[in-house]
Design a protein around this motif. Sequence first.
Motif, PDB file in Angstrom:
ATOM      1  N   ASN A  81      -9.044   4.479  -5.989  1.00  0.00           N
ATOM      2  CA  ASN A  81      -9.487   5.777  -6.509  1.00  0.00           C
ATOM      3  C   ASN A  81      -8.362   6.557  -7.191  1.00  0.00           C
ATOM      4  O   ASN A  81      -8.575   7.659  -7.674  1.00  0.00           O
ATOM      5  N   LYS A  82      -7.158   5.995  -7.238  1.00  0.00           N
ATOM      6  CA  LYS A  82      -6.014   6.742  -7.776  1.00  0.00           C
ATOM      7  C   LYS A  82      -6.024   6.741  -9.307  1.00  0.00           C
ATOM      8  O   LYS A  82      -6.789   6.028  -9.930  1.00  0.00           O
ATOM      9  N   ILE A  83      -5.105   7.527  -9.898  1.00  0.00           N
ATOM     10  CA  ILE A  83      -5.123   7.676 -11.364  1.00  0.00           C
ATOM     11  C   ILE A  83      -4.893   6.326 -12.054  1.00  0.00           C
ATOM     12  O   ILE A  83      -5.462   6.044 -13.094  1.00  0.00           O
ATOM     13  N   PHE A 138       4.136   6.216  -3.628  1.00  0.00           N
ATOM     14  CA  PHE A 138       2.952   6.241  -4.490  1.00  0.00           C
ATOM     15  C   PHE A 138       1.916   5.242  -3.990  1.00  0.00           C
ATOM     16  O   PHE A 138       2.266   4.264  -3.320  1.00  0.00           O
ATOM     17  N   SER A 139       0.656   5.509  -4.350  1.00  0.00           N
ATOM     18  CA  SER A 139      -0.438   4.612  -3.966  1.00  0.00           C
ATOM     19  C   SER A 139      -1.169   4.141  -5.216  1.00  0.00           C
ATOM     20  O   SER A 139      -1.384   4.925  -6.149  1.00  0.00           O
ATOM     21  N   PHE A 140      -1.579   2.880  -5.215  1.00  0.00           N
ATOM     22  CA  PHE A 140      -2.396   2.335  -6.312  1.00  0.00           C
ATOM     23  C   PHE A 140      -3.741   1.880  -5.777  1.00  0.00           C
ATOM     24  O   PHE A 140      -4.331   0.901  -6.231  1.00  0.00           O
ATOM     25  N   SER A 192       0.853  -1.200   0.000  1.00  0.00           N
ATOM     26  CA  SER A 192       0.000   0.000   0.000  1.00  0.00           C
ATOM     27  C   SER A 192       0.885   1.245   0.000  1.00  0.00           C
ATOM     28  O   SER A 192       2.090   1.165   0.284  1.00  0.00           O
ATOM     29  N   GLY A 193       0.254   2.371  -0.260  1.00  0.00           N
ATOM     30  CA  GLY A 193       0.976   3.645  -0.166  1.00  0.00           C
ATOM     31  C   GLY A 193       1.375   3.913   1.278  1.00  0.00           C
ATOM     32  O   GLY A 193       2.464   4.439   1.554  1.00  0.00           O
ATOM     33  N   THR A 194       0.510   3.549   2.213  1.00  0.00           N
ATOM     34  CA  THR A 194       0.802   3.759   3.636  1.00  0.00           C
ATOM     35  C   THR A 194       2.043   2.965   4.038  1.00  0.00           C
ATOM     36  O   THR A 194       2.907   3.474   4.766  1.00  0.00           O
ATOM     37  N   ALA A 195       2.136   1.724   3.559  1.00  0.00           N
ATOM     38  CA  ALA A 195       3.318   0.895   3.856  1.00  0.00           C
ATOM     39  C   ALA A 195       4.575   1.565   3.303  1.00  0.00           C
ATOM     40  O   ALA A 195       5.618   1.615   3.970  1.00  0.00           O
ATOM     41  N   GLU A 231       8.692  12.337   0.117  1.00  0.00           N
ATOM     42  CA  GLU A 231       7.544  12.881  -0.617  1.00  0.00           C
ATOM     43  C   GLU A 231       6.353  11.919  -0.548  1.00  0.00           C
ATOM     44  O   GLU A 231       6.471  10.756  -0.957  1.00  0.00           O
ATOM     45  N   ASP A 232       5.245  12.429  -0.071  1.00  0.00           N
ATOM     46  CA  ASP A 232       3.990  11.687  -0.183  1.00  0.00           C
ATOM     47  C   ASP A 232       3.411  12.055  -1.548  1.00  0.00           C
ATOM     48  O   ASP A 232       2.668  13.029  -1.683  1.00  0.00           O
ATOM     49  N   SER A 233       3.818  11.289  -2.558  1.00  0.00           N
ATOM     50  CA  SER A 233       3.336  11.560  -3.915  1.00  0.00           C
ATOM     51  C   SER A 233       2.287  10.534  -4.303  1.00  0.00           C
ATOM     52  O   SER A 233       2.114  10.218  -5.478  1.00  0.00           O
ATOM     53  N   THR A 234       1.599  10.032  -3.271  1.00  0.00           N
ATOM     54  CA  THR A 234       0.597   8.986  -3.495  1.00  0.00           C
ATOM     55  C   THR A 234      -0.471   9.413  -4.504  1.00  0.00           C
ATOM     56  O   THR A 234      -1.063   8.567  -5.161  1.00  0.00           O
ATOM     57  N   GLU A 235      -0.727  10.734  -4.587  1.00  0.00           N
ATOM     58  CA  GLU A 235      -1.792  11.202  -5.488  1.00  0.00           C
ATOM     59  C   GLU A 235      -1.221  11.782  -6.779  1.00  0.00           C
ATOM     60  O   GLU A 235      -1.976  12.309  -7.593  1.00  0.00           O
ATOM     61  N   ALA A 236       0.101  11.746  -6.915  1.00  0.00           N
ATOM     62  CA  ALA A 236       0.727  12.572  -7.952  1.00  0.00           C
ATOM     63  C   ALA A 236       1.446  11.775  -9.037  1.00  0.00           C
ATOM     64  O   ALA A 236       2.378  12.277  -9.654  1.00  0.00           O
TER      65      ALA A 236
HETATM   66  C1  LIG Z   1      -2.194  11.780   0.601  1.00  0.00           C
HETATM   67  C2  LIG Z   1      -2.289  10.293   0.801  1.00  0.00           C
HETATM   68  N1  LIG Z   1      -1.381   9.691   1.583  1.00  0.00           N
HETATM   69  C3  LIG Z   1      -1.406   8.358   1.782  1.00  0.00           C
HETATM   70  C4  LIG Z   1      -2.346   7.559   1.171  1.00  0.00           C
HETATM   71  C5  LIG Z   1      -2.349   6.092   1.493  1.00  0.00           C
HETATM   72  O1  LIG Z   1      -2.229   5.260   0.404  1.00  0.00           O
HETATM   73  P1  LIG Z   1      -2.864   3.776   0.500  1.00  0.00           P
HETATM   74  O2  LIG Z   1      -4.338   3.913   0.525  1.00  0.00           O
HETATM   75  O3  LIG Z   1      -2.369   3.104  -0.759  1.00  0.00           O
HETATM   76  O4  LIG Z   1      -2.302   3.147   1.724  1.00  0.00           O
HETATM   77  C6  LIG Z   1      -3.305   8.143   0.315  1.00  0.00           C
HETATM   78  C7  LIG Z   1      -4.343   7.402  -0.413  1.00  0.00           C
HETATM   79  O5  LIG Z   1      -5.018   6.524  -0.149  1.00  0.00           O
HETATM   80  C8  LIG Z   1      -3.280   9.552   0.144  1.00  0.00           C
HETATM   81  O6  LIG Z   1      -4.196  10.160  -0.630  1.00  0.00           O
END
Ligand SMILES: Cc1ncc(COP(=O)(O)O)c(C=O)c1O
Length: 385
Positions: free
Chosen positions: A196-198, A191-193, A54-57, A167-172
């Motif tokens: 709802n992401k792109i 990054f996050s997949f 995940s992006g959080t991980a 960088e939290d570029s999860t949305e970018a």
């Molecule tokens: C700004 C931001 N940070 C972190 C996350 C976490 O990513 P994930 O849901 O893949 O864990 C997200 C999206 O879900 C996000 O929009």
Amino acid sequence: MIPLSIPNLNGNEWKYIKECLDTNWVSSVGSYVTRFEQEFAAYVGAPYAVSMSSGTAALHIALILAGVKPHNLVIAPNITFAATLNSIVYLNAEPLLLDVCPHTWQMDTQLLHDFLTTQTYLNQNTCYLRQTNQRIAALMPVHVLGNMVNMQHLLQLSEQFHIPIVEDSTEALGSYYMGKHAGTLGQTGCFSFNGNKIMTTGGGGMLVTHNEQLARRAKHLSTQAKTDPVAYMHNEVGYNYRMVNLLAAMGVAQLEQMPQFLSRKAQIAHHYTTAFAAHLPFIQPQLTTTHTQPNHWLYTVKLPQWRNLLAHLRTQGIETRPLWTPMNQLPMYAQCRYITHHHVAAQLFEHCLSLPCSTNLTPQEQEVVIEAIHHFYTSGNAAMH
Ligand SMILES: Cc1ncc(COP(=O)(O)O)c(C=O)c1O
């Protein structure tokens, strides 16, 4: 129902996932994991990419790589998704909140400059908060909604105060600053997949870096910190944060479609912005940061009475969402130190609404959304609430 932002699975997803099923390579090893990492690295222009669950991980691991320790401070914007701050607290460190710019909605680097200059000191190339002597261990810019932070200024502050950037570029994904891809300007980028992401893998993330040692360590930590391929030898506490082959296969298929996704997002944003400018000029879009080419991930505007408009659109089968509740309004972060002059985050929260902008939104559906918003403001609906 016209949804807010949903997956678009019109490429090779079936083919690649079927290949995983047919060959029995569904789990944490398999050729798609490596292929996705290599193709992703090439796409963003970073030498190393490490896939995550995940992006959080990815954020959690990135903060470990930055050397964040218990009781350290990590600076993050007050407008973000809670996962940004959660990843700081996983390490028993403390978020230090920073307000955002009123027009771009990104971390306010001038405010950060003033804070670092007046309230911190350097000792042996480490930055400390004067008041508590806590170490400031990382700067965590979030490229909110795919627009970008003023990275030129942030990089200068990072160098001057010796604080690494995660960088939290999860949305970018697909956003660029001065020609460099989001996530490749700091020490690490995440990054996050998420769905709802792109682009999506259902759920998943990626950590990118220019530093080979950090990349190796990210892989090690995210795969249980195992030191022997056969025997169960581990040299530290690791995490089960790896991405599985099935999802990496989906990632490869989605990445192939990024050019179409980006151009569709840009068209949708342009269409909304021109329609509102012509007929509802009080609706204001997010302004793009200088030197930025955004991915237009989630089209969001400032407008009056979002709560009533959201309820009205729901009755029309149109899904919209408010901006995140500012972090300092969440119970677990209400006590965090907050650098602000004008409480911009709170004002944005009171006025912002995200509109449907899936890459597979049809022009007809977008017209329905625009017409419904127009109707809300011109038919007396807005005044009635
Ligand atoms: C700004 C931001 N940070 C972190 C996350 C976490 O990513 P994930 O849901 O893949 O864990 C997200 C999206 O879900 C996000 O929009």
